[in-house]
Design a protein around this motif. Structure first.
Motif: not given
Length: 197
Positions: A82-109
Motif C-alpha cells: 500500500f502506497g500512502a498519499p504524501g500530501q498533508e491533507r491526506f495524512w488522516f488516511l495513514w492511521d487506517r493504512l497502518f492497521s494490520g501492517t507488518l512493517g513500512a518503508v519510509v521513502l525520503v528525498d
C-alpha cells in the motif's frame, strides 16, 4: 489471493509528497497496480507544497487515497503493498493504512527531508517497524550517516539507498525490510524464552 494462499502480508510505503511511493509500488508489483492518481489542478496551489519537486519532470498527478500492488511470495503467502498519499491533507488516511501492517518503508528525498518527519513520527507512535529508503533523485551530497543524524533515526532502524524506478532496487528495499522484521521478531522470541526460563 490464490486458492492455496493462506497469508496476506501487508506492507505500507509512506513518505512526503512526490518522493516516489507510487513509482516504487508500480516497479515491483506483479499485477498492474491499483492507484488513485488524479490530475493536479490549480485548486491545489497553496494547499499542496510543490517546492523542491522541479526535478520530477513536471509532476502532473498525485495519489489521493492509496496505491495497491501485490507480490506472490510462494503458494501460501502474498505480500500486499500500500502506497500512502504524501500530501498533508491526506495524512488522516495513514492511521487506517497502518492497521494490520507488518512493517513500512519510509521513502525520503534528501532535498526535502522535513517531509519525512511526520511519517517517521506516526510509525513510531503506532509501534510499526520500519526502514528508511533514500530515493535516488540524481545523487546526494549527504552520506547515509548524515541522513541518519538529520532524521534522528534510532541506530536500529535500517537506512538504505534505492531507485524507486528500478524493480531490482525496489525489491531489495522490501527484502531489507523483511530481514529487519525477522531480526526484530527473533529478538522478541529470544527475550520471551529467556523470561520463561
Amino acid at each position: 489471493m490464490t486458492a492455496t494462499a493462506d497469508n496476506g502480508l501487508k506492507i505500507v510505503v509512506v513518505g512526503g509528497f512526490g518522493v516516489g511511493k507510487t513509482t516504487l509500488v508500480r516497479s515491483v508489483s506483479e499485477i498492474r497496480p491499483l492507484n488513485t492518481e488524479e490530475t493536479m489542478t490549480q485548486a491545489g496551489q497553496g494547499i499542496d507544497e510543490t517546492g523542491g519537486l522541479e526535478g520530477l519532470g513536471g509532476k502532473t498527478s498525485t495519489t489521493v487515497a492509496f496505491d495497491f500492488g501485490r507480490i506472490t511470495l510462494d503458494a501460501h503467502n502474498i505480500l500486499y503493498l500500500f502506497g500512502a498519499p504524501g500530501q498533508e491533507r491526506f495524512w488522516f488516511l495513514w492511521d487506517r493504512l497502518f492497521s494490520g501492517t507488518l512493517g513500512a518503508v519510509v521513502l525520503v528525498d534528501t532535498r526535502r527531508l522535513e517531509d519525512s518527519w511526520y511519517a517517521i513520527d506516526r510509525l513510531e507512535h503506532h509501534g510499526t517497524p520500519f526502514i528508511v529508503a533514500r530515493n535516488d533523485f540524481g545523487g546526494s551530497a549527504h552520506t547515509l550517516e548524515q541522513l541518519r543524524d538529520a532524521l534522528d533515526l534510532d541506530p536500529g532502524v535500517p537506512l538504505v539507498d534505492c531507485d524507486a524506478r528500478s524493480r531490482e532496487s525496489s525489491k531489495n528495499v522490501l527484502i531489507r525490510l523483511v530481514e529487519h522484521l525477522q531480526s526484530l521478531y527473533a529478538a522478541q522470541r529470544d527475550a520471551l524464552q529467556e523470561t520463561a526460563q
